[in-house]
Scaffold this motif. Structure first.
Motif, short mmCIF file in Angstrom:
data_model
loop_
_atom_site.label_atom_id
_atom_site.label_comp_id
_atom_site.label_asym_id
_atom_site.label_seq_id
_atom_site.Cartn_x
_atom_site.Cartn_y
_atom_site.Cartn_z
N SER A 179 78.17 -45.21 56.88
CA SER A 179 79.89 -45.15 57.10
C SER A 179 80.70 -44.12 56.89
CB SER A 179 80.30 -46.71 56.30
OG SER A 179 80.08 -47.40 57.13
N LEU A 180 80.39 -42.90 57.41
CA LEU A 180 81.07 -41.72 56.53
C LEU A 180 82.50 -41.89 57.05
CD1 LEU A 180 77.77 -39.40 57.64
CD2 LEU A 180 78.54 -39.75 55.41
N LYS A 181 83.32 -40.95 56.28
CA LYS A 181 84.01 -40.54 56.95
C LYS A 181 84.57 -39.00 56.70
CE LYS A 181 85.86 -44.57 53.92
NZ LYS A 181 86.55 -45.17 52.95
N PRO A 182 85.85 -38.64 57.62
CA PRO A 182 85.58 -37.38 57.38
C PRO A 182 86.00 -36.30 56.32
CG PRO A 182 86.87 -38.23 59.24
CD PRO A 182 86.49 -39.53 58.52
N GLU A 183 86.68 -37.05 54.92
CA GLU A 183 86.75 -36.94 53.67
C GLU A 183 85.67 -36.74 52.92
OE1 GLU A 183 88.52 -41.76 53.90
OE2 GLU A 183 88.59 -39.49 55.49
N ASP A 184 84.15 -37.61 53.41
CA ASP A 184 82.86 -37.23 52.76
C ASP A 184 81.87 -35.45 53.44
OD1 ASP A 184 82.23 -39.83 51.74
OD2 ASP A 184 81.65 -39.98 53.77
N THR A 185 83.50 -34.80 54.32
CA THR A 185 82.76 -33.28 54.62
C THR A 185 83.04 -32.44 53.33
OG1 THR A 185 84.15 -33.34 56.81
CG2 THR A 185 83.40 -31.84 55.90
N ALA A 186 82.11 -32.03 53.37
CA ALA A 186 81.65 -30.84 52.59
C ALA A 186 79.74 -30.32 52.40
CB ALA A 186 81.62 -32.05 50.43
N VAL A 187 80.13 -29.27 51.22
CA VAL A 187 78.44 -28.68 51.08
C VAL A 187 77.76 -30.21 49.76
CG1 VAL A 187 77.03 -26.93 50.36
CG2 VAL A 187 78.65 -26.60 51.68
N TYR A 188 76.62 -30.31 49.77
CA TYR A 188 76.00 -31.50 48.90
C TYR A 188 74.47 -30.66 48.28
CZ TYR A 188 78.27 -35.17 51.02
OH TYR A 188 79.87 -36.02 51.75
N TYR A 189 75.16 -30.86 47.18
CA TYR A 189 73.74 -30.25 45.75
C TYR A 189 72.78 -31.14 45.34
CZ TYR A 189 76.71 -26.28 46.73
OH TYR A 189 77.29 -24.80 46.99
N CYS A 190 71.84 -31.02 45.93
CA CYS A 190 70.82 -31.80 44.82
C CYS A 190 70.16 -31.19 43.44
CB CYS A 190 69.84 -31.87 45.72
SG CYS A 190 68.00 -32.30 44.48
N LYS A 191 70.76 -32.06 42.46
CA LYS A 191 70.68 -31.60 41.18
C LYS A 191 69.59 -32.17 40.06
CE LYS A 191 73.37 -31.22 36.40
NZ LYS A 191 73.99 -31.46 35.67
N LEU A 192 68.74 -31.89 39.67
CA LEU A 192 67.69 -32.32 38.90
C LEU A 192 67.98 -31.64 37.84
CD1 LEU A 192 63.74 -32.34 38.70
CD2 LEU A 192 64.39 -31.18 37.38
N GLU A 193 68.17 -32.91 35.81
CA GLU A 193 67.85 -32.30 34.45
C GLU A 193 66.58 -32.55 33.88
OE1 GLU A 193 71.31 -35.21 33.57
OE2 GLU A 193 72.43 -34.83 35.34
N GLN A 194 66.43 -32.41 33.05
CA GLN A 194 65.34 -32.60 32.20
C GLN A 194 65.20 -31.52 30.69
OE1 GLN A 194 61.25 -31.01 34.24
NE2 GLN A 194 62.09 -28.82 34.46
N GLY B 290 72.18 -26.38 49.06
CA GLY B 290 73.32 -26.85 49.30
C GLY B 290 72.77 -26.75 50.52
N THR B 291 73.51 -28.17 51.30
CA THR B 291 73.05 -28.67 52.57
C THR B 291 74.54 -29.40 53.70
OG1 THR B 291 71.95 -30.22 54.51
CG2 THR B 291 72.14 -31.12 52.37
N GLN B 292 75.46 -28.60 54.53
CA GLN B 292 76.03 -28.81 55.04
C GLN B 292 76.56 -30.46 55.49
OE1 GLN B 292 79.06 -26.49 54.95
NE2 GLN B 292 80.11 -28.54 55.29
N VAL B 293 77.27 -31.25 55.23
CA VAL B 293 77.81 -32.54 55.64
C VAL B 293 78.76 -32.38 56.64
CG1 VAL B 293 78.12 -35.49 55.41
CG2 VAL B 293 75.64 -34.05 54.93
N THR B 294 78.99 -31.91 57.95
CA THR B 294 80.07 -32.52 58.34
C THR B 294 80.99 -33.82 59.00
OG1 THR B 294 80.69 -29.87 58.35
CG2 THR B 294 82.30 -31.18 60.38
N VAL B 295 81.43 -34.56 59.22
CA VAL B 295 82.50 -35.29 59.13
C VAL B 295 83.57 -35.32 60.05
CG1 VAL B 295 82.07 -37.86 58.94
CG2 VAL B 295 80.74 -36.71 57.78
N SER B 296 83.14 -35.69 61.33
CA SER B 296 84.26 -35.83 62.38
C SER B 296 85.26 -36.21 62.87
CB SER B 296 83.46 -35.38 63.89
OG SER B 296 82.69 -36.07 64.56
N SER B 297 86.79 -36.77 62.51
CA SER B 297 87.60 -37.95 63.11
C SER B 297 87.41 -38.45 64.55
CB SER B 297 88.81 -37.84 62.57
OG SER B 297 89.44 -36.79 63.38
#
Length: 117
Positions: free
Chosen positions: A84-99, A110-117
């Motif tokens: 149920s993606l929304k246009p406001e979800d548009t962003a670069v998404y980054y994975c993070k590991l903590e140890q 980072g990987t780009q996610v673009t949601v069109s209206s």
């Protein structure tokens, strides 16, 4: 040295779905948590979802009920199922590991996610 490789980003219409994946490799000895963060142009990076080594999950209010984070400990991978993606979800998404004892963080490219209206 820890490396994180992300995949699964792309362009999708509002209401659609995407699955992001992150594979960790290198000097992995004690993972405390893995998570997904996102950053839109002109905005600060923000938490999307996080899962601890004990299985506890945390989601931002804006994605609760739509996104699901999952961890594959054997493969050192984490996934983010986005529905149920929304246009406001548009962003670069980054994975993070903590140890480690000091909970040092490692970031993917980072990987780009673009949601069109």
């Amino acid at each position: 040295q820890v490396q994180l490789v992300e995949s699964g980003g792309g362009l999708v219409q509002a209401g659609g779905s995407l699955t992001l994946s992150c594979a960790a490799s290198g000097n992995i000895f004690s993972i405390s948590a893995m998570g997904w963060y996102r950053q839109a142009p002109g905005k600060q990076r923000e938490l999307v979802a996080r899962v601890t080594s004990g299985g506890k999950t945390n989601y931002s209010d804006s994605v609760k009920g739509r996104f699901t984070i999952s961890r594959d400990n054997a493969k050192n991978m984490v996934h983010l199922q986005m529905n149920s993606l929304k246009p406001e979800d548009t962003a670069v998404y980054y994975c993070k590991l903590e140890q480690g004892y000091n909970l040092v963080g490692y970031w993917g490219q980072g990987t780009q996610v673009t949601v069109s209206s």
